[in-house]
Design an enzyme around this catalytic site. Structure first.
Site, mmCIF file in Angstrom:
data_model
loop_
_atom_site.group_PDB
_atom_site.id
_atom_site.type_symbol
_atom_site.label_atom_id
_atom_site.label_comp_id
_atom_site.label_asym_id
_atom_site.label_seq_id
_atom_site.Cartn_x
_atom_site.Cartn_y
_atom_site.Cartn_z
ATOM 1 N N SER A 150 -15.499 36.427 4.194
ATOM 2 C CA SER A 150 -15.209 37.163 2.790
ATOM 3 C C SER A 150 -16.378 38.471 2.684
ATOM 4 O O SER A 150 -16.215 39.168 1.486
ATOM 5 C CB SER A 150 -15.563 36.166 1.610
ATOM 6 O OG SER A 150 -14.179 35.543 1.487
ATOM 7 N N LYS A 197 -14.880 41.812 1.486
ATOM 8 C CA LYS A 197 -14.532 42.223 0.108
ATOM 9 C C LYS A 197 -15.716 43.248 -0.457
ATOM 10 O O LYS A 197 -15.452 44.029 -1.522
ATOM 11 C CB LYS A 197 -14.514 40.866 -0.604
ATOM 12 C CG LYS A 197 -13.528 40.129 -0.395
ATOM 13 C CD LYS A 197 -13.675 38.504 -1.248
ATOM 14 C CE LYS A 197 -12.471 37.769 -0.565
ATOM 15 N NZ LYS A 197 -12.666 36.369 -0.783
ATOM 16 N N SER A 227 -15.165 35.312 -5.259
ATOM 17 C CA SER A 227 -14.844 35.755 -4.056
ATOM 18 C C SER A 227 -13.312 35.356 -3.757
ATOM 19 O O SER A 227 -12.747 34.849 -2.854
ATOM 20 C CB SER A 227 -15.596 34.874 -3.077
ATOM 21 O OG SER A 227 -15.461 35.475 -1.597
#
Length: 374
Positions: free
Chosen positions: A83, A86, A141
């Protein structure tokens, strides 16, 4: 038929080469103008053999105030970022979106959700501002938020991912390739610690970014179908709302990531000893030797900040230069050592002080042995 003389051909070739060089120079100048962190391109101050023991396949610590790469391991190794992807999704939203834009959650965006991914439980037809979706993305997230943002800004998720890769190249990333806006595991989705630092430094140029990744909880307003709900940060370095085991007051914000192949990952900013730092950890442990779940990325960040508080850059550099200049006399024979001393005395040559002491010490031992033998 028209013919070309050799001088004319050579002249044309020179013009072509000059034009190409000029074009390359303009591109390089443009890149330098857009890339204000040359220290990230350098070799780390700390040599590999002097690196502290740290949990993580790749680690990086960058001094933002002095544009200095303090330490790093496997900085350019391609690894799964999970993640941490992102951060790039957020960067493009900050560059191309309007915070007050109204975005509708679509069925086509949610259809691409992996059921095992993190989610803000967005539902088809709900409307949010882009800023609210960015809080879902960076605090919770949320993969569903990443897909909704990508479709909205890129026209399609695939179109947005194409722009992610293009933007990475513009930032000088040489070991990065994205296949999604969220980072769920894909063999062809990878990045490096250095590339992720480049992307994050670009995002930090936007005022909202430090706010987004420094927020420990966010209240998502109610919609027509649901009441408001609270999103809690996955970054336990800055938040004690879920656990206080990893809290570190020096950390000012960050983004976490995890998949089984990627391991524990984190990027964060910190303020320690009147310096602003950026830390990156990829591939840290998710379980200890007893099988207990741990967050190895968090402990590595704190360990790096502990270590750097006692690290004197100038003293370290001076010591490395001194070590480099020192003569290794232990490989010399006694006669060679004596010759080196005599040559220095005869020619008036000056060796660095520590070299002379070391060499003379060996020479004195040789003469003592000779006396004892006699």
């Amino acid at each position: 038929m028209k013919t070309f003389t050799l001088p004319a051909i050579l002249l044309a070739l020179c013009i072509m080469l000059q034009s190409a060089a000029y074009s390359a120079g303009i591109q390089e100048a443009d890149r330098d103008a857009d890339y204000p962190w040359p220290g990230l391109e350098a070799t780390s101050v700390l040599a590999d053999e002097d690196m502290p023991e740290l949990d993580g396949k790749a680690v990086l610590l960058y001094d933002r105030d002095n544009d200095m790469l303090i330490c790093g391991r496997n900085l350019d190794e391609r690894l799964y970022p999970a993640s941490l992807t992102k951060v790039m999704t957020c960067l493009l939203a900050l560059e191309y979106g309007g915070f007050n834009d109204t975005v509708t959650v679509t069925e086509s965006a949610l259809a691409m959700m992996d059921p095992d991914g993190s989610s803000a439980d967005l539902r088809v037809g709900e409307q949010y501002t882009l800023e609210q979706l960015l809080y879902c993305l960076m605090v919770k997230s949320a993969n569903d938020a990443a897909l909704v943002i990508a479709e909205y800004l890129g026209g399609s998720v695939n179109g947005f991912v194409w722009r992610m890769n293009e933007r990475a190249a513009e930032l000088g990333c040489t070991g990065t390739h994205f296949t999604s806006p969220h980072g769920m595991h894909d063999e062809d989705h990878y990045s490096t610690a250095r590339d992720l630092a480049r992307i994050t430094m670009a995002a930090l140029e936007y005022d909202l970014f430090p706010v987004l990744w420094g927020t420990d909880s966010y209240t998502l307003p109610k919609t027509e179908a649901r009441e408001e709900r609270i999103l809690y940060s996955t970054n336990y370095l800055t938040s004690i709302l879920v656990t206080n085991e990893y809290y570190d007051s020096r950390v000012t914000g960050g983004k976490t990531g995890f998949t089984t192949p990627a391991g524990r990952c984190v990027i964060c900013t910190a303020y320690a000893d009147e310096h602003r730092y950026l830390a990156v950890v990829l591939g840290a442990s998710s379980t200890d030797s007893m099988g207990k779940m741990i967050y190895g990325g968090f402990t590595t960040v704190s360990a790096m900040l502990d270590w750097v508080s006692n690290f004197d850059v100038e003293a370290y550099r001076a010591a490395k230069i001194e070590a480099r200049d020192r003569v290794t006399v232990w490989t010399l024979s006694p006669l060679a050592t004596a010759w080196l001393i005599r040559r220095q005395n005869q020619d008036g040559r000056s060796l660095p002080h520590r070299q002379v002491i070391t060499v003379q010490s060996r020479h004195e031992r040789f003469e003592e042995n000779q006396t004892e033998t006699e």
